[in-house]
Design a protein around this motif. Structure first.
Motif, PDB file in Angstrom:
ATOM      1  N   LEU A  28       0.818  -1.212   0.000  1.00 54.75           N
ATOM      2  CA  LEU A  28       0.000   0.000   0.000  1.00 54.75           C
ATOM      3  C   LEU A  28       0.856   1.269   0.000  1.00 54.75           C
ATOM      4  CD1 LEU A  28      -2.948  -0.255  -0.246  1.00 54.75           C
ATOM      5  CD2 LEU A  28      -3.208   0.119   2.174  1.00 54.75           C
ATOM      6  N   ASN A  29       2.058   1.187   0.591  1.00 53.03           N
ATOM      7  CA  ASN A  29       2.924   2.372   0.649  1.00 53.03           C
ATOM      8  C   ASN A  29       3.451   2.775  -0.725  1.00 53.03           C
ATOM      9  OD1 ASN A  29       3.031   0.971   3.372  1.00 53.03           O
ATOM     10  ND2 ASN A  29       3.912   2.950   3.859  1.00 53.03           N
ATOM     11  N   PHE A  30       3.386   1.849  -1.686  1.00 49.30           N
ATOM     12  CA  PHE A  30       3.812   2.197  -3.048  1.00 49.30           C
ATOM     13  C   PHE A  30       2.786   3.085  -3.733  1.00 49.30           C
ATOM     14  CE2 PHE A  30       6.222  -1.788  -2.457  1.00 49.30           C
ATOM     15  CZ  PHE A  30       7.481  -1.314  -2.767  1.00 49.30           C
ATOM     16  N   LEU A  31       1.528   3.035  -3.257  1.00 44.26           N
ATOM     17  CA  LEU A  31       0.491   3.810  -3.949  1.00 44.26           C
ATOM     18  C   LEU A  31      -0.298   4.692  -2.994  1.00 44.26           C
ATOM     19  CD1 LEU A  31      -2.316   1.321  -4.247  1.00 44.26           C
ATOM     20  CD2 LEU A  31      -0.119   0.434  -4.933  1.00 44.26           C
ATOM     21  N   THR A  32       0.407   5.300  -2.029  1.00 40.97           N
ATOM     22  CA  THR A  32      -0.244   6.178  -1.040  1.00 40.97           C
ATOM     23  C   THR A  32      -1.055   7.285  -1.717  1.00 40.97           C
ATOM     24  OG1 THR A  32       1.761   5.828   0.265  1.00 40.97           O
ATOM     25  CG2 THR A  32       0.212   7.433   1.110  1.00 40.97           C
ATOM     26  N   GLU A  33      -0.541   7.816  -2.838  1.00 44.43           N
ATOM     27  CA  GLU A  33      -1.217   8.938  -3.505  1.00 44.43           C
ATOM     28  C   GLU A  33      -2.502   8.512  -4.217  1.00 44.43           C
ATOM     29  OE1 GLU A  33       1.558  11.199  -5.988  1.00 44.43           O
ATOM     30  OE2 GLU A  33       3.154  10.606  -4.620  1.00 44.43           O
ATOM     31  N   GLU A  34      -2.730   7.187  -4.332  1.00 49.90           N
ATOM     32  CA  GLU A  34      -3.955   6.708  -4.979  1.00 49.90           C
ATOM     33  C   GLU A  34      -4.940   6.138  -3.961  1.00 49.90           C
ATOM     34  OE1 GLU A  34      -2.823   4.495  -8.799  1.00 49.90           O
ATOM     35  OE2 GLU A  34      -0.917   5.034  -7.884  1.00 49.90           O
ATOM     36  N   LEU A  35      -4.606   6.309  -2.664  1.00 49.18           N
ATOM     37  CA  LEU A  35      -5.423   5.752  -1.583  1.00 49.18           C
ATOM     38  C   LEU A  35      -6.349   6.833  -1.032  1.00 49.18           C
ATOM     39  CD1 LEU A  35      -5.616   3.144   0.157  1.00 49.18           C
ATOM     40  CD2 LEU A  35      -3.878   4.133   1.641  1.00 49.18           C
ATOM     41  N   LYS A  36      -7.629   6.492  -0.857  1.00 51.64           N
ATOM     42  CA  LYS A  36      -8.559   7.445  -0.243  1.00 51.64           C
ATOM     43  C   LYS A  36      -8.270   7.514   1.259  1.00 51.64           C
ATOM     44  CE  LYS A  36     -12.247   6.105  -3.455  1.00 51.64           C
ATOM     45  NZ  LYS A  36     -13.420   5.237  -3.591  1.00 51.64           N
ATOM     46  N   HIS A  37      -8.221   8.710   1.839  1.00 51.04           N
ATOM     47  CA  HIS A  37      -7.967   8.934   3.285  1.00 51.04           C
ATOM     48  C   HIS A  37      -6.843   8.044   3.830  1.00 51.04           C
ATOM     49  CE1 HIS A  37     -11.748  10.947   2.841  1.00 51.04           C
ATOM     50  NE2 HIS A  37     -12.394   9.822   2.638  1.00 51.04           N
ATOM     51  N   PRO A  38      -5.600   8.194   3.319  1.00 55.08           N
ATOM     52  CA  PRO A  38      -4.524   7.283   3.736  1.00 55.08           C
ATOM     53  C   PRO A  38      -4.258   7.293   5.238  1.00 55.08           C
ATOM     54  CG  PRO A  38      -3.642   9.144   2.469  1.00 55.08           C
ATOM     55  CD  PRO A  38      -5.128   9.197   2.352  1.00 55.08           C
ATOM     56  N   GLU A  39      -4.467   8.455   5.903  1.00 49.76           N
ATOM     57  CA  GLU A  39      -4.147   8.532   7.340  1.00 49.76           C
ATOM     58  C   GLU A  39      -5.008   7.575   8.167  1.00 49.76           C
ATOM     59  OE1 GLU A  39      -7.384  11.160   6.257  1.00 49.76           O
ATOM     60  OE2 GLU A  39      -5.359  10.988   5.456  1.00 49.76           O
ATOM     61  N   VAL A  40      -6.217   7.223   7.663  1.00 51.76           N
ATOM     62  CA  VAL A  40      -7.090   6.275   8.372  1.00 51.76           C
ATOM     63  C   VAL A  40      -6.955   4.882   7.762  1.00 51.76           C
ATOM     64  CG1 VAL A  40      -9.492   5.724   8.951  1.00 51.76           C
ATOM     65  CG2 VAL A  40      -8.750   8.106   8.870  1.00 51.76           C
ATOM     66  N   ASN A  41      -7.029   4.826   6.428  1.00 51.84           N
ATOM     67  CA  ASN A  41      -7.104   3.532   5.742  1.00 51.84           C
ATOM     68  C   ASN A  41      -5.795   2.757   5.727  1.00 51.84           C
ATOM     69  OD1 ASN A  41      -9.801   3.719   5.217  1.00 51.84           O
ATOM     70  ND2 ASN A  41      -9.562   4.631   3.202  1.00 51.84           N
ATOM     71  N   LEU A  42      -4.654   3.467   5.775  1.00 46.85           N
ATOM     72  CA  LEU A  42      -3.364   2.774   5.697  1.00 46.85           C
ATOM     73  C   LEU A  42      -3.136   1.864   6.921  1.00 46.85           C
ATOM     74  CD1 LEU A  42      -0.811   2.343   4.035  1.00 46.85           C
ATOM     75  CD2 LEU A  42       0.126   4.445   4.942  1.00 46.85           C
ATOM     76  N   PRO A  43      -3.139   2.411   8.169  1.00 49.72           N
ATOM     77  CA  PRO A  43      -2.939   1.512   9.321  1.00 49.72           C
ATOM     78  C   PRO A  43      -4.042   0.467   9.460  1.00 49.72           C
ATOM     79  CG  PRO A  43      -3.304   3.793  10.052  1.00 49.72           C
ATOM     80  CD  PRO A  43      -3.226   3.825   8.557  1.00 49.72           C
ATOM     81  N   ARG A  44      -5.279   0.870   9.150  1.00 46.31           N
ATOM     82  CA  ARG A  44      -6.411  -0.057   9.299  1.00 46.31           C
ATOM     83  C   ARG A  44      -6.256  -1.259   8.351  1.00 46.31           C
ATOM     84  NH1 ARG A  44     -12.003   2.987   9.139  1.00 46.31           N
ATOM     85  NH2 ARG A  44     -11.213   3.882  11.078  1.00 46.31           N
ATOM     86  N   ALA A  45      -5.914  -0.958   7.098  1.00 52.09           N
ATOM     87  CA  ALA A  45      -5.767  -2.032   6.099  1.00 52.09           C
ATOM     88  C   ALA A  45      -4.609  -2.964   6.466  1.00 52.09           C
ATOM     89  CB  ALA A  45      -5.542  -1.427   4.712  1.00 52.09           C
ATOM     90  N   VAL A  46      -3.518  -2.392   6.996  1.00 53.88           N
ATOM     91  CA  VAL A  46      -2.343  -3.198   7.396  1.00 53.88           C
ATOM     92  C   VAL A  46      -2.740  -4.205   8.472  1.00 53.88           C
ATOM     93  CG1 VAL A  46      -0.166  -3.068   8.700  1.00 53.88           C
ATOM     94  CG2 VAL A  46      -0.526  -1.562   6.741  1.00 53.88           C
ATOM     95  N   VAL A  47      -3.438  -3.733   9.521  1.00 57.43           N
ATOM     96  CA  VAL A  47      -3.806  -4.617  10.637  1.00 57.43           C
ATOM     97  C   VAL A  47      -4.772  -5.706  10.163  1.00 57.43           C
ATOM     98  CG1 VAL A  47      -4.999  -4.732  12.859  1.00 57.43           C
ATOM     99  CG2 VAL A  47      -3.373  -2.881  12.409  1.00 57.43           C
ATOM    100  N   ILE A  48      -5.800  -5.311   9.405  1.00 51.94           N
ATOM    101  CA  ILE A  48      -6.799  -6.298   8.949  1.00 51.94           C
ATOM    102  C   ILE A  48      -6.135  -7.350   8.053  1.00 51.94           C
ATOM    103  CG2 ILE A  48      -8.890  -6.641   7.546  1.00 51.94           C
ATOM    104  CD1 ILE A  48      -9.733  -3.764   8.391  1.00 51.94           C
ATOM    105  N   ALA A  49      -5.391  -6.873   7.033  1.00 46.75           N
ATOM    106  CA  ALA A  49      -4.851  -7.789   6.027  1.00 46.75           C
ATOM    107  C   ALA A  49      -3.812  -8.740   6.610  1.00 46.75           C
ATOM    108  CB  ALA A  49      -4.248  -6.986   4.875  1.00 46.75           C
TER     109      ALA A  49
END
Length: 468
Positions: free
Chosen positions: A222-243
């Protein structure tokens, strides 16, 4: 020239479901269907292999959480490259991007493509080893198909990712259920004296971790495409933990199932573990596992292309790669020149490569750079505490990951030195030599400018702006 309003941007199209699918989908590739035999082969006993798989999941989770903080402090695409550029400087970032584009990403793509090919051809060569030429031709074919898909549409690539994610989860669910049924029928003989025969030398542990972590590779997708992620500040850590939690749980259950159905010796001698499992449990329907494993690798390869093209793209935007690689298609808004470049290098790596050595050299290079990236996070925490941090991890986490990374880089070299590791190390450091004339002093002949203009017109691409 384009006015400012018409500048191209990569769109923010990836939501939380897409984000979890990208991480889990890239992680669950061909690895879990091939690596269990190599982990067991290296470490020597079923019990120790479970310990390795558990620790691999833990390492991936710690790494993912540290990267989630980096992704919110430095909200740009490009993962390790952009983090090194902002913390360790231009020369180290260039060394990384050169190694990434010529060793890591092609090795990763080729390893997954070979996994895909093994499973596609396995039903046609039951009972014997398929010819390498056939396997490599199938692998080359799938690399070409996915390169075209990723050049055509971001949405199509994301759809493939979500669909293949569903197929993977179903395949793993079938393997787990089959194993649970056999366990309840009392097939526990392979778990008796489960630590007998464990190899405790440093090299065996290091190689077992390399093979296990290969199956978890993709935790940083996901860190490769941070600029294409909606609301990265919320979705990035959340997606990491879930996945990563989902993947670790599945991997452990799948390994239990493999060892319930097969003896450790059968598992170690199998070319395609899931097919052997399928033949023993599903009988004449065993080929279904071959199809499912191939589709799983297909999705993982798609995720690898999707994220790998982005690094070329970001590096070119920062002036570390030819300008043409920083361009996106004017209608489709995909970084097609970078994707085409990655494809060509992957096909070249495919010619001499075999799965096990590709994984070892990839892991060696990757963990070398993960250590530098984590050091960058430590630097930001200590020297720049004032930076806005929508998400942050305790300082002990990056320290733990650095210790693991140093062990993984040094263990195989100290215990069982091979000349190939020296070649890889020399290649990594050769980046610094290339940097001085070509990047720092810009010794680029006018020919490159003419070539850029020609390719720009031919591929219908234009420079793309940052999407912060």
């Amino acid at each position: 020239m384009m006015s400012d309003k018409q500048r191209l941007n990569l769109k923010r199209e990836v939501g939380i479901i897409g984000a979890v699918s990208f991480i889990a989908g890239t992680m669950i590739g061909s690895g879990i269907f091939i690596s269990p035999q190599f982990v067991l082969l290296a470490i020597g006993s079923p019990g120790a292999s479970f310990v390795i798989w558990t620790f691999c999941g833990l390492i991936a989770m710690l790494g993912g959480l540290c990267y989630a903080e980096l992704g919110t402090v430095i909200p740009e695409s490009g993962a390790e490259y952009i983090y090194m550029l902002r913390t360790a400087g231009k020369v180290v970032a260039f060394m990384f991007v050169l190694s990434f584009i010529i060793v890591m990403r092609p090795a990763s793509a080729t390893g997954i493509a070979l996994g895909f090919a093994e499973y596609v051809v396995a039903p046609f060569y039951s009972g014997c080893t398929p010819p390498q030429l056939v396997v490599k031709c199938v692998a080359a074919g799938v690399i070409m198909v996915l390169a075209i898909v990723n050049c055509l549409s971001v949405r199509l690539a994301t759809t493939i990712q979500v669909v293949s994610m569903v197929v993977k989860l179903l395949a793993l669910a079938v393997i787990i259920l089959g194993g649970v049924v056999m366990l309840f029928q009392g097939h526990t003989e392979n778990f008796e004296n489960s630590f007998q025969g464990t190899n405790v030398d440093v090299s065996s542990i290091g190689i077992a971790f390399y093979q296990g972590l290969w199956s978890y590779d993709g935790w940083n997708t996901l860190n490769f495409l941070t600029e294409e992620l909606k609301h990265p500040e919320v979705n990035l850590p959340r997606a990491v933990v879930i996945a990563i939690s989902l993947v670790t749980g599945l991997y452990l259950l799948v390994n239990v199932s493999y060892l319930t159905v097969m003896t450790p010796r059968e598992l170690m001698s199998s070319n395609a573990v899931a097919v052997t499992w399928g033949n023993k449990v599903l009988g004449s329907w065993g080929w279904i596992m071959s199809v499912a494993a191939a589709l799983s690798a297909f999705g993982s390869l798609n995720g690898t292309f999707f994220s790998g093209g982005r690094v070329c793209f970001v590096a070119a935007r920062e002036g570390h790669m030819p300008d043409i690689l920083a361009m996106a298609h004017i209608h489709r808004l995909t970084p097609s020149p970078a994707l085409i470049f990655t494809t060509v290098i992957s096909l070249l790596v495919l010619i001499p490569g075999d799965f096990q050595s590709i994984v070892n050299y990839f892991s060696f290079t990757a963990w070398f750079f993960y250590a530098i990236t984590m050091s960058g996070l430590l630097y930001l925490k200590i020297k720049k505490p004032e930076l806005p941090r929508p998400y942050k991890v305790p300082i002990i986490l990056p320290i733990l990951v650095i210790i693991v990374a140093v062990f993984l880089v040094l263990a195989p070299i100290i215990d069982d030195p091979q000349i190939e590791y020296l070649y890889v190390t020399l290649f990594i450091f050769s980046g610094a030599i290339v940097y001085i004339p070509f990047i720092h002093y810009k010794l680029c002949p006018g020919l490159l400018t003419k070539l850029t203009v020609f390719l720009q017109l031919f591929l219908e691409v234009a420079p793309a702006e940052k999407n912060l």
